[in-house]
Motif scaffolding. Structure first.
Motif, PDB file in Angstrom:
ATOM      1  N   TYR A 155       0.815  -1.149  -0.185  1.00  0.00           N
ATOM      2  CA  TYR A 155       0.119   0.081  -0.003  1.00  0.00           C
ATOM      3  C   TYR A 155       0.795   1.170   0.031  1.00  0.00           C
ATOM      4  CZ  TYR A 155      -4.525  -2.251   0.492  1.00  0.00           C
ATOM      5  OH  TYR A 155      -5.738  -2.792   0.167  1.00  0.00           O
ATOM      6  N   ALA A 156       1.864   1.361   0.487  1.00  0.00           N
ATOM      7  CA  ALA A 156       2.813   2.559   0.490  1.00  0.00           C
ATOM      8  C   ALA A 156       2.945   2.966  -0.997  1.00  0.00           C
ATOM      9  CB  ALA A 156       4.022   2.371   1.307  1.00  0.00           C
ATOM     10  N   PRO A 157       3.581   2.247  -1.749  1.00  0.00           N
ATOM     11  CA  PRO A 157       3.459   2.799  -3.260  1.00  0.00           C
ATOM     12  C   PRO A 157       2.256   3.329  -3.931  1.00  0.00           C
ATOM     13  CG  PRO A 157       4.907   0.699  -2.914  1.00  0.00           C
ATOM     14  CD  PRO A 157       3.913   0.956  -1.755  1.00  0.00           C
ATOM     15  N   GLY A 167       9.082   1.729   7.619  1.00  0.00           N
ATOM     16  CA  GLY A 167      10.584   2.008   7.970  1.00  0.00           C
ATOM     17  C   GLY A 167      11.207   2.522   6.719  1.00  0.00           C
ATOM     18  N   GLY A 168      10.912   3.494   6.158  1.00  0.00           N
ATOM     19  CA  GLY A 168      11.783   4.121   5.087  1.00  0.00           C
ATOM     20  C   GLY A 168      12.008   3.180   3.892  1.00  0.00           C
ATOM     21  N   GLY A 169      10.760   2.376   3.491  1.00  0.00           N
ATOM     22  CA  GLY A 169      10.713   1.517   2.371  1.00  0.00           C
ATOM     23  C   GLY A 169      11.589  -0.028   2.667  1.00  0.00           C
ATOM     24  N   THR A 170      12.348   0.094   3.681  1.00  0.00           N
ATOM     25  CA  THR A 170      13.218  -0.996   3.562  1.00  0.00           C
ATOM     26  C   THR A 170      12.727  -2.083   4.865  1.00  0.00           C
ATOM     27  OG1 THR A 170      14.893  -0.180   4.997  1.00  0.00           O
ATOM     28  CG2 THR A 170      15.162   0.023   2.630  1.00  0.00           C
ATOM     29  N   GLY A 171      11.961  -1.469   5.732  1.00  0.00           N
ATOM     30  CA  GLY A 171      11.419  -2.157   6.882  1.00  0.00           C
ATOM     31  C   GLY A 171      12.770  -2.164   7.910  1.00  0.00           C
ATOM     32  N   LEU A 183       1.924   7.273   7.327  1.00  0.00           N
ATOM     33  CA  LEU A 183       1.524   6.261   8.557  1.00  0.00           C
ATOM     34  C   LEU A 183       2.129   4.813   8.063  1.00  0.00           C
ATOM     35  CD1 LEU A 183       0.215   4.947  10.869  1.00  0.00           C
ATOM     36  CD2 LEU A 183      -1.972   4.802   9.533  1.00  0.00           C
ATOM     37  N   PHE A 184       1.905   4.659   6.732  1.00  0.00           N
ATOM     38  CA  PHE A 184       2.532   3.284   5.984  1.00  0.00           C
ATOM     39  C   PHE A 184       4.217   3.295   6.124  1.00  0.00           C
ATOM     40  CE2 PHE A 184      -1.484   2.935   3.682  1.00  0.00           C
ATOM     41  CZ  PHE A 184      -1.969   1.895   4.394  1.00  0.00           C
TER      42      PHE A 184
END
Length: 834
Positions: free
Chosen positions: A271-273, A306-310, A300-301
């Protein structure tokens, strides 16, 4: 004859949404050929100059035959393609660029076979072959990438991908065959079926294990050969009982929560992208909107992700927090199991081990378990799930081409990563073995520092250690160089996939084929989000491989068979009087040589028997068999008419006290070493035992009394002091049976006399078996057994044996003569100084 077709030139690279055929088929093969000719010539010269011809008749595996066949298949394909292009499709017009692939194939592939021949039939003693060299592997990888670059022309207007003419269909067929052949050649190159491992050759070349000074010796660990993945299920099966916290309900709940957070992270990654796309479209459409709600959800996502990398997301941090206890449980359980297992192994195994090497194996093995679960469950598994989700998403939200690009890019990335990592695993193994040898040598040298000092061998030991470091660094270089190769291949694959997908996406956006600018942002955001963990996939897979390699030796220790085991339903030993009996006992350490031959004797309760005889006759073996360090070959050993092989080892050894010739103490206090005889003993009991051992006053004279540190193996104490501590320890244990294994043979006469008094206290009213070197210490024994070459040749009291005028009589007279000579020399020495 023109080099390029009409209206094209060599300088043009990108033509009509694809690469120039003239450029692709001339410049790229020329660059690969330049690389290969240069470095292959260097390697062949090295083999000719320094290599030894392998004299053994090597086996010819099927895969090696297939490898050779494919190497010669490529030039044939090039010839067929050139002939049909010229005769049928180009109206017999020959362009210069079409000759380049033909010349390339007919030169580089025969050269590659020649290089394979040298790697197979020549042996570099300084660097034993463990597969194909880096030069060949890079060549095969470059060839595969060059073939894969053809996919860049999928949307080229004049490309044969459209299959309009027979020539297009022919080109597609040739391309598929050529691409698959290049792929198979690369995969076979990773396996190296025709290259024999070093252990195949003579013993002088055998090895993967290193000995003193960096020399190699034969390796004994079965798992250290072949692919680690061959054993992954066997290894995981051994580890699974330690991974699930079956003893702790709270930790089990934590495991389930961690899995839930892991799955939640996969949803967030999707969902973030998407919200990034929605935000862009809200600003680029005909109606501009301030969608603060989209921004809030997007942030929120990202907060969860965490910055796209978790790596810094709240989900990952919470999961890491919950996982700490689970990880500690697993590490603790397997460390305790390994430690207990090592203590359960036989004396024979411990006599042959190297302490430094075993400690290094334990440290590296348990450290690898600490990270293994994280890599498998929270790195590899999420990456694979994300790839599956992304392929499904791109096929449904975009079209099948995007799904294919993502699938093939990531699939090829993972395939190459696994293959190259498998190939370079042997370098990691060799580096570990060299590291084991380096640490074992340093520990061995430091433990024997006294011997080093005695013979002035400091320089020799330093040189040996230097050689072991050099050997380790040579193996380390191979490991790191192969890692650089892997990183380069990964980068090429990732960038190729990103380029192909971006070109297709921008093309469809510009030509208004159903995609918007927001879709391009979505594609780039999503694909980059996938590439970050995918880039780490290679690292994680390599670390998993490394962890499994590190665990191989540790798992081998766990699999080491316990030679001395309690029989099923073994009962505890019941002591009534502590009589000891050997009935027709025979024993051998190795089948070729019997140490004891049909030994029979009995020691009634509370009596003393002494064993005497020449060195190597089997006296100490009797002590070891009674303590059940070994199981006998024939006969029975009985205590109070109970066969010791049918009772528990714990109950047997709890009733036996041993005072050995060479007493080894723990590097702790004197109090600790005495208390070791009975862990739950009170301080006043320790003092009483020390008094009876005639060492209490000596201890009080030390600056720290009973808290005095004895040093490594008790080296801070004298031989007599160590012996008294051992006697005190045995007194504290209060065993029913006492074994004295030449307890005073290494002491001077005065110290021996003092200790003999303490030993008499230990043996009072206890069944005692004494292995004696000085016959004067056992003249009061109830029975003396004379053992020679594993057999009892004489038995009786001291007086009876002297009357026999046999072996014992000669030994007695020899000792009297030696003592008289020693006394005379000492008297002469005293007269000289006076």
């Amino acid at each position: 004859m023109k080099f390029c077709p009409p209206n094209t030139s060599l300088e043009e690279v990108w033509v009509n949404h694809g690469t120039s055929r003239c450029f692709m088929e001339s410049v790229i093969p020329s660059a690969i050929a330049l690389y290969f000719f240069t470095f292959a010539a260097i390697e062949i010269r090295l083999y000719k100059k320094n290599g030894e011809i392998v004299e053994e008749i090597l086996p010819v595996p099927f895969l090696y035959k297939l490898q050779v066949f494919l190497a010669f298949k490529m030039p044939c394909l090039a010839a067929v393609r050139f002939a049909l292009q010229t005769i049928l499709f180009n109206n017999k017009v020959i362009y210069g660029y079409t000759i380049v692939p033909l010349t390339y194939s007919w030169t580089v592939y025969p050269l590659s076979y020649w290089l394979i021949h040298f790697e197979r039939n020549y042996f570099l003693t300084s660097s034993p072959s463990q597969g194909h060299g880096v030069i060949l592997l890079i060549f095969w990888a470059m060839q595969l990438i060059a073939e894969g670059a053809t996919f860049l022309n999928v949307h080229q207007k004049a490309s044969w991908f459209h299959l309009i003419t027979y020539a297009d269909k022919f080109e597609l067929g040739i391309f598929i065959i050529r691409f698959l052949t290049s792929l198979f050649i690369f995969m076979l190159g990773m396996k190296a079926p025709g290259i024999m491992p070093p252990e195949y050759f003579s013993s002088s070349r055998n090895s993967s294990t290193y000995s003193r000074g960096g020399e190699k010796r034969q390796e004994s660990t079965p798992l250290a050969k072949g692919s680690t993945l061959k054993y992954i299920f066997r290894q995981m099966k051994m580890l699974l009982p330690y991974m699930w916290p079956k003893k702790d309900l709270k930790l089990q709940i934590y495991v389930l929560l961690c899995i839930t957070l892991l799955l939640g992270g996969r949803v967030v990654n999707l969902y973030a992208p998407l919200y990034s796309k929605y935000i862009v479209e809200s600003m680029t459409g005909s109606k501009l909107e301030f969608r603060w709600d989209l921004l809030m959800f997007y942030v929120l996502f990202k907060f969860l992700q965490g910055g796209g990398t978790g790596g810094m997301g709240i989900l990952n941090n919470l999961r890491s927090y919950l996982w700490i206890g689970v990880q500690q449980y697993t590490t603790r359980e397997i460390e305790l199991e390994l430690f207990s297992h090592l203590h359960g192994l036989s004396l024979q195994w411990h006599l042959g081990r190297k302490t430094g090497e075993v400690l290094r194996i334990m440290d590296r093995g348990t450290d690898s378990i600490f990270n293994l679960l994280n890599y498998l469950i929270f790195s590899i598994a999420p990456t694979v799930i994300d790839i599956i989700i992304s392929v499904i998403f791109f096929v449904t939200a975009f079209n099948s081409w995007f799904g294919m690009i993502v699938f093939f890019t990531m699939g090829f990335y993972m395939l190459v990563t696994m293959l190259v990592t498998e190939w370079r695993t042997k370098f990691q193994r060799s580096m570990n073995l060299a590291d084991n040898a380096q640490k074992a040598q340093s520990v061995d040298s430091l433990l024997n520092f006294e011997t080093v000092k005695y013979y002035g061998a400091e320089a020799y030991e330093t040189e040996c250690f230097k050689q072991s470091i050099l050997t380790y660094q040579a193996e380390e270089w191979k490991s790191k160089a192969s890692l650089n190769l892997l990183n380069t291949l990964q980068n090429v694959i990732v960038c190729s996939g990103l380029l192909g997908g971006s070109l297709l996406c921008v093309y469809m956006v510009v030509n208004k084929q159903g995609l918007t600018v927001g879709d391009y942002v979505l594609f780039v955001s999503y694909i980059m989000q996938l590439y970050v963990p995918l880039n780490w996939f290679g690292t994680y897979y390599r670390l998993i491989q490394k962890n499994f390699v590190d665990m191989e030796n540790m798992l081998e220790l766990l699999k080491e068979k316990k030679e001395i085991c309690d029989v099923p339903d073994a009962k505890p030993l019941l002591i009534r009087g502590a009589s000891v009996e050997f009935r027709n006992v025979s024993f051998s350490y190795i089948p070729e040589k019997r140490v004891l031959k049909n030994i029979s004797f009995a020691v009634p309760a509370g009596r003393t028997a002494a064993l005497v005889g020449p060195s190597g006759s089997g006296k100490s073996t009797v002590i070891r068999l009674l303590f059940r360090f070994y199981d006998i070959d024939e006969g029975e050993i009985l205590i109070d008419n109970q066969n010791i092989s049918l009772v528990t080892q714990e109950s047997l050894r709890s009733q036996i006290g041993v005072v050995p010739q060479d007493t080894v103490l723990f590097n702790n206090t004197i109090k600790f070493n005495i208390r070791y005889g009975r862990i739950d003993a009170e301080d006043h009991e320790i003092v009483t035992a020390a008094k009876h051992a005639d060492i209490h006053q000596k201890i009080l004279n030390f600056p720290h009394g009973y808290e005095t540190q004895v040093g490594e193996r008790g080296l801070k104490l004298s031989g007599g002091e160590k012996q008294r501590v051992a006697i005190a320890r045995t007194l504290l244990k209060a065993p029913a049976i006492v074994l004295l294994d030449e307890a005073t043979s290494a002491l001077d006469t005065e110290t021996e006399r003092n200790i003999q008094v303490a030993l008499n206290r230990v043996c009072a009213h206890r069944t005692t078996i004494v292995v004696a070197h000085r016959l004067s210490t056992i003249i009061n024994a109830d029975e003396i057994l004379v053992i020679k070459e594993g057999e009892i040749v004489e038995r009786g009291t001291h007086a009876n044996l002297l009357e026999m005028d046999g072996v014992y009589n000669r030994m007695w007279n020899q000792q009297i003569e030696n003592e008289n000579e020693q006394s005379a020399r000492q008297s002469d020495l005293e007269n000289t100084f006076t």
